[in-house]
Design a protein around this motif. Sequence first.
Motif, PDB file in Angstrom:
ATOM      1  N   ILE A  22       0.806  -1.037  -0.028  1.00 59.86           N
ATOM      2  CA  ILE A  22       0.235   0.074  -0.184  1.00 59.86           C
ATOM      3  C   ILE A  22       0.782   1.194  -0.032  1.00 59.86           C
ATOM      4  N   HIS A  23       0.845   2.191  -1.114  1.00 61.93           N
ATOM      5  CA  HIS A  23       1.542   3.137  -1.033  1.00 61.93           C
ATOM      6  C   HIS A  23       1.115   4.325  -0.329  1.00 61.93           C
ATOM      7  N   ASN A  24       1.858   5.264   0.342  1.00 63.58           N
ATOM      8  CA  ASN A  24       1.594   6.371   1.131  1.00 63.58           C
ATOM      9  C   ASN A  24       0.147   6.193   1.883  1.00 63.58           C
ATOM     10  N   GLY A  25       0.243   5.113   2.479  1.00 60.85           N
ATOM     11  CA  GLY A  25      -1.128   4.700   3.422  1.00 60.85           C
ATOM     12  C   GLY A  25      -1.225   5.040   4.832  1.00 60.85           C
ATOM     13  N   PHE A  26      -2.184   4.526   5.371  1.00 65.48           N
ATOM     14  CA  PHE A  26      -2.605   4.774   6.856  1.00 65.48           C
ATOM     15  C   PHE A  26      -2.623   3.409   7.559  1.00 65.48           C
ATOM     16  N   ILE A  27      -2.493   3.249   8.743  1.00 67.25           N
ATOM     17  CA  ILE A  27      -2.556   2.202   9.603  1.00 67.25           C
ATOM     18  C   ILE A  27      -3.424   2.423  10.875  1.00 67.25           C
ATOM     19  N   GLY A  28      -4.421   1.987  11.216  1.00 68.85           N
ATOM     20  CA  GLY A  28      -5.061   2.358  12.457  1.00 68.85           C
ATOM     21  C   GLY A  28      -4.924   1.202  13.431  1.00 68.85           C
ATOM     22  N   VAL A  29      -4.615   1.716  14.763  1.00 68.78           N
ATOM     23  CA  VAL A  29      -4.550   0.502  15.829  1.00 68.78           C
ATOM     24  C   VAL A  29      -5.379   0.958  16.905  1.00 68.78           C
ATOM     25  N   SER A  30      -5.959   0.134  17.698  1.00 65.60           N
ATOM     26  CA  SER A  30      -6.801   0.135  18.706  1.00 65.60           C
ATOM     27  C   SER A  30      -7.028  -1.263  19.474  1.00 65.60           C
ATOM     28  N   ASP A  31      -6.945  -1.078  20.521  1.00 60.86           N
ATOM     29  CA  ASP A  31      -7.128  -2.158  21.531  1.00 60.86           C
ATOM     30  C   ASP A  31      -6.070  -3.321  21.012  1.00 60.86           C
ATOM     31  N   ARG A  32      -4.773  -2.743  20.956  1.00 60.87           N
ATOM     32  CA  ARG A  32      -3.557  -3.483  20.581  1.00 60.87           C
ATOM     33  C   ARG A  32      -3.510  -4.156  19.537  1.00 60.87           C
ATOM     34  N   LYS A  33      -4.617  -4.121  18.356  1.00 63.30           N
ATOM     35  CA  LYS A  33      -4.855  -4.704  17.070  1.00 63.30           C
ATOM     36  C   LYS A  33      -4.927  -3.405  15.945  1.00 63.30           C
ATOM     37  N   ILE A  34      -4.825  -4.320  14.837  1.00 64.06           N
ATOM     38  CA  ILE A  34      -4.886  -3.444  13.714  1.00 64.06           C
ATOM     39  C   ILE A  34      -6.279  -3.044  13.172  1.00 64.06           C
ATOM     40  N   CYS A  35      -6.714  -1.960  13.323  1.00 66.65           N
ATOM     41  CA  CYS A  35      -8.260  -1.718  12.759  1.00 66.65           C
ATOM     42  C   CYS A  35      -8.264  -1.871  11.244  1.00 66.65           C
ATOM     43  N   PHE A  36      -7.324  -1.163  10.528  1.00 68.28           N
ATOM     44  CA  PHE A  36      -7.387  -1.044   9.201  1.00 68.28           C
ATOM     45  C   PHE A  36      -5.981  -0.684   8.746  1.00 68.28           C
ATOM     46  N   ALA A  37      -5.835  -0.864   7.266  1.00 69.43           N
ATOM     47  CA  ALA A  37      -4.410  -0.518   6.733  1.00 69.43           C
ATOM     48  C   ALA A  37      -4.926  -0.473   5.256  1.00 69.43           C
ATOM     49  N   GLY A  38      -4.696   0.994   4.947  1.00 70.40           N
ATOM     50  CA  GLY A  38      -5.285   1.279   3.513  1.00 70.40           C
ATOM     51  C   GLY A  38      -4.614   2.746   2.916  1.00 70.40           C
ATOM     52  N   GLU A  39      -4.937   3.048   1.747  1.00 65.95           N
ATOM     53  CA  GLU A  39      -4.598   4.168   1.113  1.00 65.95           C
ATOM     54  C   GLU A  39      -5.498   5.387   1.429  1.00 65.95           C
ATOM     55  N   LYS A  40      -6.646   5.092   2.143  1.00 59.68           N
ATOM     56  CA  LYS A  40      -7.432   6.354   2.501  1.00 59.68           C
ATOM     57  C   LYS A  40      -7.825   6.116   4.056  1.00 59.68           C
ATOM     58  N   LEU A  41      -7.691   7.274   4.687  1.00 53.76           N
ATOM     59  CA  LEU A  41      -8.285   7.387   6.051  1.00 53.76           C
ATOM     60  C   LEU A  41      -9.845   7.386   6.227  1.00 53.76           C
ATOM     61  N   PRO A  42     -10.393   6.297   6.942  1.00 51.99           N
ATOM     62  CA  PRO A  42     -11.846   6.490   6.926  1.00 51.99           C
ATOM     63  C   PRO A  42     -12.352   7.589   7.709  1.00 51.99           C
ATOM     64  N   GLU A  43     -13.542   7.906   7.331  1.00 51.79           N
ATOM     65  CA  GLU A  43     -14.041   9.330   7.628  1.00 51.79           C
ATOM     66  C   GLU A  43     -14.350   9.136   9.229  1.00 51.79           C
ATOM     67  N   ASP A 356      -1.345 -14.618  15.293  1.00 58.24           N
ATOM     68  CA  ASP A 356      -2.197 -13.389  15.239  1.00 58.24           C
ATOM     69  C   ASP A 356      -1.097 -12.121  14.927  1.00 58.24           C
ATOM     70  N   THR A 357       0.199 -12.634  14.531  1.00 59.09           N
ATOM     71  CA  THR A 357       0.949 -11.713  14.102  1.00 59.09           C
ATOM     72  C   THR A 357       1.695 -12.013  13.027  1.00 59.09           C
ATOM     73  N   GLY A 358       2.506 -10.995  12.629  1.00 58.79           N
ATOM     74  CA  GLY A 358       3.285 -11.299  11.209  1.00 58.79           C
ATOM     75  C   GLY A 358       2.676 -10.609  10.002  1.00 58.79           C
ATOM     76  N   LYS A 359       1.633 -10.045  10.055  1.00 66.79           N
ATOM     77  CA  LYS A 359       0.864  -9.325   8.896  1.00 66.79           C
ATOM     78  C   LYS A 359       0.410  -8.150   9.493  1.00 66.79           C
ATOM     79  N   ILE A 360       0.271  -7.119   8.595  1.00 65.09           N
ATOM     80  CA  ILE A 360      -0.247  -5.939   8.790  1.00 65.09           C
ATOM     81  C   ILE A 360      -1.884  -6.000   7.919  1.00 65.09           C
ATOM     82  N   SER A 361      -2.828  -6.357   8.688  1.00 62.10           N
ATOM     83  CA  SER A 361      -4.278  -6.504   8.158  1.00 62.10           C
ATOM     84  C   SER A 361      -5.038  -6.580   9.524  1.00 62.10           C
ATOM     85  N   GLU A 362      -6.469  -6.289   8.932  1.00 62.04           N
ATOM     86  CA  GLU A 362      -7.303  -6.168  10.218  1.00 62.04           C
ATOM     87  C   GLU A 362      -7.383  -7.078  11.341  1.00 62.04           C
TER      88      GLU A 362
END
Length: 435
Positions: A22-43, A356-362
């Motif tokens: 994913i180029h020039n993207g965003f990663i969201g983290v909550s409660d120790r987990k990845i919530c999203f990883a993508g090119e756009k920031l959710p509204e 449950d680790t080793g990847k950047i995904s929801e």
Amino acid sequence: MNLDLLIKNVDIITMDDQNSVIHNGFIGVSDRKICFAGEKLPENTGFKKEIDGKGGLAMPGLVNAHSHSAMTLMRNYADDIALESWLFDNIFPIEAKLTDRDVYWGTMLGIAEMLKSGVTAFADMYMFMDEVARAVTETGIKANLCKSPVQFFEGGELKRLDKSQGTVDYYNRYHNSAEGRIKVFVEIHSTYMFNEQTLRNAALLARQLNTGIHIHLLETTAEVESSKKDYGMTSIEICEKTGVLDVPVLAAHCVHMTDSDLEIMRRKGCSIAHNPSSNLKLGSGIARVPEMIGMGINVCLGTDGAASNNNLNMFEEINLAALLHKGVAMNPQLMKADTVLKMGTYNGARAIGFDDTGKISEGMKADIILIDTDKPHFYPKNNPLSTAVYSAQASDVDTVIIDGNIIMQNRVFTGIDEEKIKYEVHSLSKRLLVR
């Protein structure tokens, strides 16, 4: 959406099934987990803390699947020596002097080194393992720790004393402790240090505890001959006979494997930790890794101890694994960047019990490293996967996040006293390393 942490402006190597970037993207983290990883920031996204990746590279944390972390104390001490002499004439005499305090500080040094090079989880096999668990708990890293049910020496003689209860106690005390950051396996040092009965006992204990086994297997030709002499079969065959392979197995090295050995390991679903630097430095040989991968065996990467490497730099292992097998086979299409990077991340995580680790995904745990790519050796910025395997250095790791907690940022630890660790290790080494 309210986040604990937002990471922005980064290229993201997800290590998902498609090896997506994913180029020039965003990663969201909550409660120790990845919530999203993508090119756009959710509204309507709010966050407590933000990290600007500044055009760098984000990827899953590295997993060192075989180490003896406290052996940092013996770094650069016994070099250019065959493994048997290295171990019995040099390393064992120092280890006889070790105290629990020595192992604690040696482990702290090893963890600091691994964190600064992007390692977020490791598998460790050593002595005074309570001190290793203490260091893991204090530093925030993840670890698979193992405990031997056998005490080998008493009064300087090889006796193989049963210490199974100590392994049970260790498992009950530490497995899934430190908020789930510690997993515990049963240690089998090797088939040449155990015997048929102690192998059976260790296998039974692992089954009773519903856990796995961490073992050195077929590291040298000397072990091949030893196994023939002691058991009349290969080390892998005696492990199958005694039930060792009937539980999850993390087998380090596996350099001298027969075709039959490979098939047994495939059929039993074992994981193999490839340690290219250590195997080369000790002259042990080169494992048949491309064949293992082709057979579907889960192959991961480790550094081994710093006494035989002489560092805990997983980027070095990733790079060497990619290059070594190309050269040996004279085939540049072997060990491609995505394959080797998976060995150093997701494959290792699976092998040491962290599925449950080793990847950047929801839904995956937020074990993430950020690499500063604003340096000459990263330009021009083309393929991020190739960048991580062929260009990145340990010193390029800027930020380390484990379970959503920032352990290091701008190459500065948030909760580890690096200077104290170096001071303590320097002081105690004066006693240990006197020949």
